[in-house]
Motif scaffolding. Structure first.
Motif, PDB file in Angstrom:
ATOM      1  N   ASN A   7       0.854  -1.178   0.000  1.00  0.00           N
ATOM      2  CA  ASN A   7       0.000   0.000   0.000  1.00  0.00           C
ATOM      3  C   ASN A   7       0.892   1.230   0.000  1.00  0.00           C
ATOM      4  O   ASN A   7       1.242   1.750   1.056  1.00  0.00           O
ATOM      5  CB  ASN A   7      -0.938   0.020   1.203  1.00  0.00           C
ATOM      6  N   PRO A   8       1.264   1.697  -1.197  1.00  0.00           N
ATOM      7  CA  PRO A   8       2.205   2.803  -1.267  1.00  0.00           C
ATOM      8  C   PRO A   8       1.699   4.078  -0.591  1.00  0.00           C
ATOM      9  O   PRO A   8       2.475   4.867  -0.110  1.00  0.00           O
ATOM     10  CB  PRO A   8       2.425   3.025  -2.761  1.00  0.00           C
ATOM     11  N   LYS A   9       0.369   4.262  -0.511  1.00  0.00           N
ATOM     12  CA  LYS A   9      -0.132   5.488   0.102  1.00  0.00           C
ATOM     13  C   LYS A   9       0.177   5.514   1.595  1.00  0.00           C
ATOM     14  O   LYS A   9       0.599   6.537   2.132  1.00  0.00           O
ATOM     15  CB  LYS A   9      -1.626   5.651  -0.136  1.00  0.00           C
ATOM     16  N   THR A  10      -0.015   4.403   2.284  1.00  0.00           N
ATOM     17  CA  THR A  10       0.263   4.405   3.722  1.00  0.00           C
ATOM     18  C   THR A  10       1.761   4.351   4.001  1.00  0.00           C
ATOM     19  O   THR A  10       2.222   4.922   4.973  1.00  0.00           O
ATOM     20  CB  THR A  10      -0.445   3.232   4.430  1.00  0.00           C
ATOM     21  N   THR A  11       2.503   3.677   3.172  1.00  0.00           N
ATOM     22  CA  THR A  11       3.938   3.596   3.384  1.00  0.00           C
ATOM     23  C   THR A  11       4.611   4.918   3.045  1.00  0.00           C
ATOM     24  O   THR A  11       5.444   5.420   3.795  1.00  0.00           O
ATOM     25  CB  THR A  11       4.557   2.465   2.523  1.00  0.00           C
ATOM     26  N   LEU A  12       4.238   5.496   1.921  1.00  0.00           N
ATOM     27  CA  LEU A  12       4.892   6.712   1.442  1.00  0.00           C
ATOM     28  C   LEU A  12       4.153   7.986   1.855  1.00  0.00           C
ATOM     29  O   LEU A  12       4.660   9.081   1.639  1.00  0.00           O
ATOM     30  CB  LEU A  12       5.033   6.663  -0.085  1.00  0.00           C
ATOM     31  N   LEU A  19       3.515  11.953  -5.577  1.00  0.00           N
ATOM     32  CA  LEU A  19       4.970  12.083  -5.435  1.00  0.00           C
ATOM     33  C   LEU A  19       5.590  12.483  -6.771  1.00  0.00           C
ATOM     34  O   LEU A  19       6.498  13.326  -6.816  1.00  0.00           O
ATOM     35  CB  LEU A  19       5.577  10.780  -4.912  1.00  0.00           C
ATOM     36  N   ALA A  20       5.079  11.898  -7.849  1.00  0.00           N
ATOM     37  CA  ALA A  20       5.562  12.279  -9.184  1.00  0.00           C
ATOM     38  C   ALA A  20       5.230  13.741  -9.467  1.00  0.00           C
ATOM     39  O   ALA A  20       6.059  14.484 -10.008  1.00  0.00           O
ATOM     40  CB  ALA A  20       4.954  11.366 -10.249  1.00  0.00           C
ATOM     41  N   LEU A  60       6.561  15.888   5.435  1.00  0.00           N
ATOM     42  CA  LEU A  60       6.399  15.953   6.888  1.00  0.00           C
ATOM     43  C   LEU A  60       4.940  16.176   7.294  1.00  0.00           C
ATOM     44  O   LEU A  60       4.550  15.824   8.405  1.00  0.00           O
ATOM     45  CB  LEU A  60       7.291  17.054   7.470  1.00  0.00           C
ATOM     46  N   ARG A  61       4.137  16.726   6.384  1.00  0.00           N
ATOM     47  CA  ARG A  61       2.711  16.937   6.677  1.00  0.00           C
ATOM     48  C   ARG A  61       1.868  15.727   6.279  1.00  0.00           C
ATOM     49  O   ARG A  61       0.661  15.724   6.485  1.00  0.00           O
ATOM     50  CB  ARG A  61       2.207  18.181   5.958  1.00  0.00           C
ATOM     51  N   SER A  62       2.494  14.717   5.694  1.00  0.00           N
ATOM     52  CA  SER A  62       1.772  13.511   5.281  1.00  0.00           C
ATOM     53  C   SER A  62       1.931  12.442   6.361  1.00  0.00           C
ATOM     54  O   SER A  62       2.792  12.544   7.229  1.00  0.00           O
ATOM     55  CB  SER A  62       2.333  12.996   3.955  1.00  0.00           C
ATOM     56  N   PRO A  63       1.123  11.387   6.276  1.00  0.00           N
ATOM     57  CA  PRO A  63       1.272  10.293   7.239  1.00  0.00           C
ATOM     58  C   PRO A  63       2.355   9.281   6.830  1.00  0.00           C
ATOM     59  O   PRO A  63       2.265   8.107   7.165  1.00  0.00           O
ATOM     60  CB  PRO A  63      -0.122   9.649   7.241  1.00  0.00           C
ATOM     61  N   ALA A  64       3.368   9.743   6.133  1.00  0.00           N
ATOM     62  CA  ALA A  64       4.420   8.832   5.657  1.00  0.00           C
ATOM     63  C   ALA A  64       5.079   8.124   6.831  1.00  0.00           C
ATOM     64  O   ALA A  64       5.449   8.746   7.822  1.00  0.00           O
ATOM     65  CB  ALA A  64       5.468   9.615   4.867  1.00  0.00           C
ATOM     66  N   ARG A  65       5.225   6.813   6.702  1.00  0.00           N
ATOM     67  CA  ARG A  65       5.915   6.040   7.731  1.00  0.00           C
ATOM     68  C   ARG A  65       7.410   6.332   7.726  1.00  0.00           C
ATOM     69  O   ARG A  65       8.053   6.293   8.746  1.00  0.00           O
ATOM     70  CB  ARG A  65       5.684   4.549   7.518  1.00  0.00           C
ATOM     71  N   SER A  66       7.922   6.604   6.541  1.00  0.00           N
ATOM     72  CA  SER A  66       9.352   6.862   6.410  1.00  0.00           C
ATOM     73  C   SER A  66       9.575   8.051   5.480  1.00  0.00           C
ATOM     74  O   SER A  66       9.541   7.895   4.260  1.00  0.00           O
ATOM     75  CB  SER A  66      10.064   5.624   5.846  1.00  0.00           C
ATOM     76  N   PRO A  67       9.821   9.226   6.041  1.00  0.00           N
ATOM     77  CA  PRO A  67      10.078  10.390   5.185  1.00  0.00           C
ATOM     78  C   PRO A  67      11.304  10.168   4.294  1.00  0.00           C
ATOM     79  O   PRO A  67      11.332  10.656   3.164  1.00  0.00           O
ATOM     80  CB  PRO A  67      10.325  11.539   6.161  1.00  0.00           C
ATOM     81  N   VAL A 140      17.294  15.430   5.765  1.00  0.00           N
ATOM     82  CA  VAL A 140      16.862  16.692   6.382  1.00  0.00           C
ATOM     83  C   VAL A 140      15.505  16.490   7.058  1.00  0.00           C
ATOM     84  O   VAL A 140      15.284  16.945   8.191  1.00  0.00           O
ATOM     85  CB  VAL A 140      16.808  17.836   5.339  1.00  0.00           C
ATOM     86  N   ALA A 141      14.584  15.803   6.391  1.00  0.00           N
ATOM     87  CA  ALA A 141      13.255  15.559   6.966  1.00  0.00           C
ATOM     88  C   ALA A 141      13.355  14.717   8.235  1.00  0.00           C
ATOM     89  O   ALA A 141      12.665  14.999   9.224  1.00  0.00           O
ATOM     90  CB  ALA A 141      12.352  14.878   5.937  1.00  0.00           C
TER      91      ALA A 141
END
Length: 154
Positions: A7-12, A19-20, A60-67, A140-141
């Motif tokens: 699930n790229p949305k929850t991971t990313l 992202l593109a 940083l404003r997204s719910p990304a698990r790994s920035p 940096v993030a």
């Protein structure tokens, strides 16, 4: 190991198309630089740093698990844009001087083959540049995230 395919949305933190789209913020700089339309100035600096700052803020404003991973993906998309842009503007960049292989390879390949080799090397270099840019933005993030967490614990 992070499984982006599940699930790229929850991971990313965002869908891949977003992202593109974020990576496209850097596209004007590629074209303007290759066509020598921007002088070395504050405008040039803004075209370099503003997209990266927006990438970091959006991540940083997204719910990304790994920035770090998210920004690396944006950077890879940016590398593709760099490669496409540099290939698109190749003839405009090299109007007066045509690049060529030197050293032991000078004159050993046909001009067409030499151009394919040079464009291929430039494309690979562009992909690494984009990935490196994404990696630096990701670091940096992560640093910002760490400092925010540290400040929140005080």
């Amino acid at each position: 190991m992070v499984n982006v395919a599940s699930n790229p949305k929850t991971t990313l933190g965002r869908p891949l198309w977003q992202l593109a789209a974020l990576s496209l913020l850097a596209a004007p700089r590629v074209a303007l630089h290759d066509l020598s339309l921007i002088p070395n100035s504050a405008v040039a600096a803004a075209l370099v740093f503003a997209p990266a700052a927006i990438w970091i803020a959006a991540t940083l404003r997204s719910p990304a698990r790994s920035p770090l991973l998210t920004l690396l993906v944006i950077g890879i998309f940016y590398g593709v844009i760099l490669a496409l842009g540099h290939n698109l503007f190749w003839d405009e960049v090299f109007t007066t001087v045509t690049p060529g292989l030197g050293g032991n390879l000078e004159g050993t390949l046909s001009p067409g083959t030499e151009e394919v080799v040079l464009r291929g090397a430039m494309s690979v270099s562009s992909l690494f540049t984009g990935a490196g840019t994404g990696l630096v933005c990701g670091l940096v993030a992560v640093l910002i995230q760490f400092l925010r967490g540290r400040a929140a614990r005080r």
